[in-house]
Enzyme design. Structure first.
Site, PDB file in Angstrom:
ATOM      1  N   GLY A   1      41.980  21.763   6.351  1.00 30.40           N
ATOM      2  CA  GLY A   1      41.286  22.890   6.961  1.00 30.40           C
ATOM      3  C   GLY A   1      39.966  23.300   6.330  1.00 30.40           C
TER       4      GLY A   1
ATOM      5  N   SER B   1      35.076  28.279   4.773  1.00 31.36           N
ATOM      6  CA  SER B   1      36.465  28.055   5.189  1.00 31.36           C
ATOM      7  C   SER B   1      37.431  28.754   4.243  1.00 31.36           C
ATOM      8  CB  SER B   1      36.777  26.558   5.183  1.00 31.36           C
ATOM      9  OG  SER B   1      35.954  25.867   6.101  1.00 31.36           O
TER      10      SER B   1
ATOM     11  N   VAL C   1      45.334  16.415  13.488  1.00 29.60           N
ATOM     12  CA  VAL C   1      46.786  16.538  13.729  1.00 29.60           C
ATOM     13  C   VAL C   1      47.190  16.054  15.120  1.00 29.60           C
ATOM     14  CG1 VAL C   1      47.144  18.369  12.034  1.00 29.60           C
ATOM     15  CG2 VAL C   1      46.566  18.977  14.405  1.00 29.60           C
TER      16      VAL C   1
ATOM     17  N   LEU D   1      44.593  25.389   9.618  1.00 32.06           N
ATOM     18  CA  LEU D   1      43.865  24.874  10.769  1.00 32.06           C
ATOM     19  C   LEU D   1      44.437  25.455  12.055  1.00 32.06           C
ATOM     20  CD1 LEU D   1      45.747  22.339  12.193  1.00 32.06           C
ATOM     21  CD2 LEU D   1      45.315  21.454   9.906  1.00 32.06           C
TER      22      LEU D   1
ATOM     23  N   TYR E   1      42.256  37.570  21.450  1.00 31.17           N
ATOM     24  CA  TYR E   1      42.908  36.533  20.636  1.00 31.17           C
ATOM     25  C   TYR E   1      43.821  35.680  21.529  1.00 31.17           C
ATOM     26  CZ  TYR E   1      44.473  34.469  16.212  1.00 31.17           C
ATOM     27  OH  TYR E   1      44.722  33.607  15.171  1.00 31.17           O
TER      28      TYR E   1
ATOM     29  N   LYS F   1      50.186  31.794  16.929  1.00 35.03           N
ATOM     30  CA  LYS F   1      50.511  32.340  15.598  1.00 35.03           C
ATOM     31  C   LYS F   1      51.936  32.874  15.562  1.00 35.03           C
ATOM     32  CE  LYS F   1      46.609  31.596  13.362  1.00 35.03           C
ATOM     33  NZ  LYS F   1      46.532  30.440  12.410  1.00 35.03           N
TER      34      LYS F   1
ATOM     35  N   ILE G   1      37.942  37.254   8.587  1.00 34.61           N
ATOM     36  CA  ILE G   1      36.925  36.776   7.636  1.00 34.61           C
ATOM     37  C   ILE G   1      35.906  35.979   8.437  1.00 34.61           C
ATOM     38  CG2 ILE G   1      36.490  35.208   5.691  1.00 34.61           C
ATOM     39  CD1 ILE G   1      39.203  35.778   4.590  1.00 34.61           C
TER      40      ILE G   1
ATOM     41  N   ALA H   1      35.040  29.125  12.431  1.00 39.01           N
ATOM     42  CA  ALA H   1      35.854  29.408  13.627  1.00 39.01           C
ATOM     43  C   ALA H   1      35.633  30.829  14.124  1.00 39.01           C
ATOM     44  CB  ALA H   1      37.335  29.160  13.332  1.00 39.01           C
TER      45      ALA H   1
HETATM   46  O1  0WE Z   1      42.676  32.378  14.037  1.00 38.24           O
HETATM   47  C1  0WE Z   1      41.505  32.712  14.108  1.00 38.24           C
HETATM   48  C2  0WE Z   1      40.460  31.787  14.715  1.00 38.24           C
HETATM   49  C3  0WE Z   1      41.074  30.803  15.632  1.00 38.24           C
HETATM   50  C4  0WE Z   1      40.157  30.021  16.523  1.00 38.24           C
HETATM   51  C5  0WE Z   1      38.798  30.279  16.705  1.00 38.24           C
HETATM   52  C6  0WE Z   1      38.072  29.490  17.577  1.00 38.24           C
HETATM   53  C7  0WE Z   1      36.627  29.749  17.880  1.00 38.24           C
HETATM   54  C8  0WE Z   1      35.902  28.532  18.402  1.00 38.24           C
HETATM   55  C9  0WE Z   1      40.738  29.006  17.218  1.00 38.24           C
HETATM   56  N1  0WE Z   1      40.044  28.241  18.072  1.00 38.24           N
HETATM   57  C10 0WE Z   1      38.735  28.466  18.252  1.00 38.24           C
HETATM   58  N2  0WE Z   1      38.077  27.665  19.147  1.00 38.24           N
HETATM   59  C11 0WE Z   1      36.733  27.710  19.316  1.00 38.24           C
HETATM   60  O2  0WE Z   1      36.190  27.004  20.188  1.00 38.24           O
HETATM   61  N3  0WE Z   1      41.131  33.946  13.654  1.00 38.24           N
HETATM   62  C12 0WE Z   1      42.133  34.839  13.108  1.00 38.24           C
HETATM   63  C13 0WE Z   1      39.755  34.454  13.755  1.00 38.24           C
HETATM   64  C14 0WE Z   1      39.646  35.192  15.025  1.00 38.24           C
HETATM   65  O3  0WE Z   1      39.522  34.546  16.194  1.00 38.24           O
HETATM   66  C15 0WE Z   1      39.519  35.483  17.191  1.00 38.24           C
HETATM   67  C16 0WE Z   1      39.637  36.758  16.630  1.00 38.24           C
HETATM   68  C17 0WE Z   1      39.735  36.573  15.244  1.00 38.24           C
HETATM   69  C18 0WE Z   1      39.917  37.625  14.201  1.00 38.24           C
HETATM   70  C19 0WE Z   1      39.434  35.325  18.567  1.00 38.24           C
HETATM   71  C20 0WE Z   1      39.430  36.460  19.386  1.00 38.24           C
HETATM   72  C21 0WE Z   1      39.562  37.710  18.832  1.00 38.24           C
HETATM   73  C22 0WE Z   1      39.660  37.874  17.458  1.00 38.24           C
END
Ligand code: 0WE
Length: 258
Positions: free
Chosen positions: A13, A19, A68, A95, A158, A165, A194, A198
């Site tokens: 990751g 990161s 993965v 990841l 989210y 999750k 943070i 991503a």
């Molecule tokens: O788990 C995460 C990020 C997960 C994530 C982020 C992306 C952005 C770009 C997974 N897949 C992607 N795919 C993409 O194309 N977080 C906890 C950070 C996060 O992500 C959010 C959040 C927060 C906080 C998405 C929407 C709302 C809040």
């Protein structure tokens, strides 16, 4: 004392210096662990180059590609770990992925493909990597994954990542129950938001961070180093009685009702 000397740690990751996995790798290294690092292979080898340069000062024993969704790559990764070390003590799973179109708008608009892909990459992968690590952890070990509050409460946008999750956190419990008898502990860290590669791709992350700074008991967000220190604790004998848990490293945000 927090001592990881003599322990071999595989860290997934890391994409760049923001990161969370990079924060974890640095703290594991500082505590004396020997590192193996994976990167997501891409056509132009940009992640590989970036990650190789970044981790060089930590003198990793191995740097390997890992996607993965590619069983062959995961097989080669663990074959290399077995050949290099013979045993594995620590696995860091940091990841996740959901399609950008899935991370805004109506949750119910998620497609079967989008749902399946998010859960495959973000949740099933913990089972997949843990199963591959299990025979290398015959003398015990520690597996740590990263979660987020959106897996237990509704966080706007989210969306399907929240379902992923939730599945990930339940994976932690089932894996902990299965592997406990062989001395393998499995835990999750639920990090506050943070700024990373991503999360920066997500609209509104700046407002979310400002909100945390206003309402979290510590009145600030957490750092990659703080998550890294908690991961080091969960990988060390200091946490020998802890398994199947999700530990919140979020400046206390999740205790607040308003
Ligand atoms: O788990 C995460 C990020 C997960 C994530 C982020 C992306 C952005 C770009 C997974 N897949 C992607 N795919 C993409 O194309 N977080 C906890 C950070 C996060 O992500 C959010 C959040 C927060 C906080 C998405 C929407 C709302 C809040």
């Amino acid at each position: 004392m927090l001592d990881l000397n003599g322990k071999n740690a595989l860290v997934t990751g890391i994409a760049n210096d923001r990161s969370i996995a990079w924060g974890i790798a640095q703290q594991l290294h500082q505590a004396g662990a020997q590192l193996g690092i994976t990167y997501l292979p891409d056509e132009k080898g940009r992640f590989e180059k970036k990650v190789r340069n970044l981790v060089e000062p930590l003198n990793p024993s191995l740097i390997m590609p890992c996607n993965v969704q590619d069983d062959g790559l995961v097989e080669s990764l663990f074959a290399a770990v077995r050949q290099k070390w013979g045993k594995l003590d620590i696995l860091i799973h940091s990841l996740a992925f959901a399609g950008k179109e899935e991370l805004s708008g109506d949750f119910s608009a998620v497609s079967r493909e989008g749902f399946t892909r998010a859960l495959d990459i973000s949740a099933y992968s913990l089972v997949q990597l843990s199963a591959a690590a299990k025979p290398l952890m015959a003398e015990g070990g520690s597996i740590v994954t990263l979660s987020y509050l959106g897996g237990v409460r509704v966080v706007p946008n989210y969306n399907v990542m929240g379902i992923a999750k939730a599945a990930l956190e339940m994976n932690v419990r089932y894996l902990a129950a299965e592997m406990g008898p062989q001395g393998v502990r499995v835990n999750g860290i639920s990090s506050g938001p943070i700024r990373t590669l991503a999360s920066s791709a997500v609209g509104g992350i700046t407002d979310m961070i400002r909100h945390v700074e206003e309402v979290a008991p510590l009145r600030r967000t957490v750092t990659q180093t703080e998550v890294g220190n908690t991961a080091a604790f969960l990988c060390s004998d200091l946490s020998s009685g802890i398994t199947g848990q999700i530990l919140y490293v979020d400046s206390g945000y999740c205790i607040m009702g308003m």
